[in-house]
Design a protein around this motif. Structure first.
Motif, short mmCIF file in Angstrom:
data_model
loop_
_atom_site.label_atom_id
_atom_site.label_comp_id
_atom_site.label_asym_id
_atom_site.label_seq_id
_atom_site.Cartn_x
_atom_site.Cartn_y
_atom_site.Cartn_z
N ASP A 8 -44.13 -33.17 -54.66
CA ASP A 8 -44.81 -34.36 -55.19
C ASP A 8 -46.21 -34.04 -55.73
O ASP A 8 -47.20 -34.71 -55.44
CB ASP A 8 -44.91 -35.45 -54.12
N LEU A 12 -47.13 -34.90 -68.44
CA LEU A 12 -46.16 -35.11 -67.36
C LEU A 12 -46.65 -36.26 -66.50
O LEU A 12 -47.47 -36.07 -65.59
CB LEU A 12 -45.99 -33.84 -66.53
N THR A 16 -38.21 -30.17 -60.28
CA THR A 16 -37.55 -31.47 -60.36
C THR A 16 -38.63 -32.55 -60.39
O THR A 16 -39.71 -32.38 -59.83
CB THR A 16 -36.62 -31.71 -59.15
N GLY A 17 -38.32 -33.64 -61.08
CA GLY A 17 -39.28 -34.73 -61.19
C GLY A 17 -38.69 -36.06 -60.74
O GLY A 17 -37.47 -36.27 -60.80
N LYS A 18 -39.56 -36.94 -60.29
CA LYS A 18 -39.14 -38.29 -59.93
C LYS A 18 -39.36 -39.21 -61.12
O LYS A 18 -39.61 -38.77 -62.24
CB LYS A 18 -39.93 -38.77 -58.71
N VAL A 52 -43.92 -34.07 -59.46
CA VAL A 52 -43.10 -32.89 -59.66
C VAL A 52 -43.03 -32.09 -58.35
O VAL A 52 -44.03 -31.91 -57.66
CB VAL A 52 -43.68 -31.99 -60.77
N ASN A 93 -48.92 -34.15 -58.55
CA ASN A 93 -49.24 -35.04 -59.66
C ASN A 93 -49.91 -34.22 -60.76
O ASN A 93 -51.10 -33.92 -60.68
CB ASN A 93 -50.17 -36.15 -59.18
N LEU A 136 -45.33 -37.96 -64.02
CA LEU A 136 -44.34 -38.12 -62.97
C LEU A 136 -44.61 -37.09 -61.87
O LEU A 136 -45.12 -36.00 -62.16
CB LEU A 136 -42.92 -37.96 -63.49
#
Length: 301
Positions: free
Chosen positions: A241, A260, A286-288, A264, A243, A262
């Motif tokens: 997570d 970006l 991976t991203g949310k 990561v 930022n 989101l």
């Protein structure tokens, strides 16, 4: 004939290598508090400086402390200061615990096998010229003494070299401030734990740290391995997570991360040469939920 200090040193060695009954008795006595063993201070000074001509140390006291049955007895140095050849303080460590080579200790030799540093405040500064200066709660002006000790760790164990018996170094509950003058930014790590293990063929390290980005700190886990022969470092860094926008806000040279929008998570791995060049770089990310601005990458339709 052995002198009084050597005789007492061997008695201390007997405690380290003694039976369970002796250890239990020592634990009972030391449960009331550490015992000052200032008489071995000269051995401490010699072992920690490795006989270096450009470094000196000063400390408040040396005590024998009980750390529980998992760690046993340890020699603890209190309020340690590392001084350069100009007598400037370049490191201040509240507590440094030393684990000794028991076989060498029984022979009357004071050889550290492990060093555990607790509660240190670390300071790094990168000048515009890329020169890196290091301080541990002290001045940043002359880092030669610390850099020399760090370079010694990158050499393979050698029975004929001072400090060759050192197998592990750990730094726990540390705080780190990195002042990057080249990019006009200051990075702060409110908590960092480092363990370095010295093997016959390589130097391995595990680093866990929190990075302050103006919100809840982001946790990073780094695993590194340095090959003595090939002189290359394999490094993997995991995070959750992160930022990217916070990175862009912090450092203008990272402005591209502002695209970006989101959280990561993932890992980045690389191989770095002894000259600081990156041989390979890989990542798994991976991203949310969020947005990703790819306009600068693809041509407009």
């Amino acid at each position: 004939m052995l002198g009084p200090s050597k005789i007492i040193l061997r008695l201390v060695a007997a405690l380290f290598a003694g039976s369970a009954i002796v250890l239990a008795a020592a634990a009972w006595r030391l449960s009331e508090g550490p015992i000052s063993v200032g008489f071995i201070s000269p051995y401490i000074e010699e072992s920690l400086t490795f006989g270096g001509a450009n470094v000196d140390i000063a400390f408040k006291d040396t005590v024998l402390a009980w750390r529980g049955f998992d760690r046993g007895l340890e020699i603890v140095v209190l309020d340690l200061e590392l001084l350069d050849d100009n007598r400037a303080t370049v490191a201040v460590v509240p507590e440094l615990a030393i684990g000794l080579d028991a076989s060498r200790l029984l022979a009357g030799d004071f050889v550290p096998a492990t060093v555990d540093i607790v509660g240190a405040t670390l300071r790094l500064r990168r000048a515009a010229s890329d020169r890196v200066e290091i301080g541990v709660g002290g001045d940043l002006g002359n880092s030669t003494a610390i850099l020399t000790r760090l370079r010694d760790l990158t050499l393979p164990p050698d029975a004929w070299r001072a400090g060759a018996g050192l197998r592990r170094v750990s730094v726990t509950d540390a705080t780190l401030t990195f002042e990057d003058l080249k990019h006009d930014v200051v990075w702060h790590l409110p908590k960092a734990d480092l363990i370095v293990n010295r093997g016959a063929r390589s130097l391995s390290g595990d680093l866990i740290f929190d990075l302050d980005l103006g919100e809840a700190p982001t946790r990073f886990v780094a695993i590194a391995n340095f090959d003595y022969v090939r002189r290359v470092t394999t490094l993997t860094v995991d995070f959750i997570d992160l930022n990217p926008q916070r990175l862009a806000d912090k450092d203008r040279s990272l402005a591209a991360f502002s695209r970006l929008q989101l959280p990561v998570s993932g890992s980045v791995s690389t191989v770095i040469t002894d000259q600081g060049k990156f041989e390979t770089v890989g990542f798994d990310l991976t991203g949310k939920g969020g947005t990703l601005d790819l306009a600068p990458v693809f041509d407009a339709p």
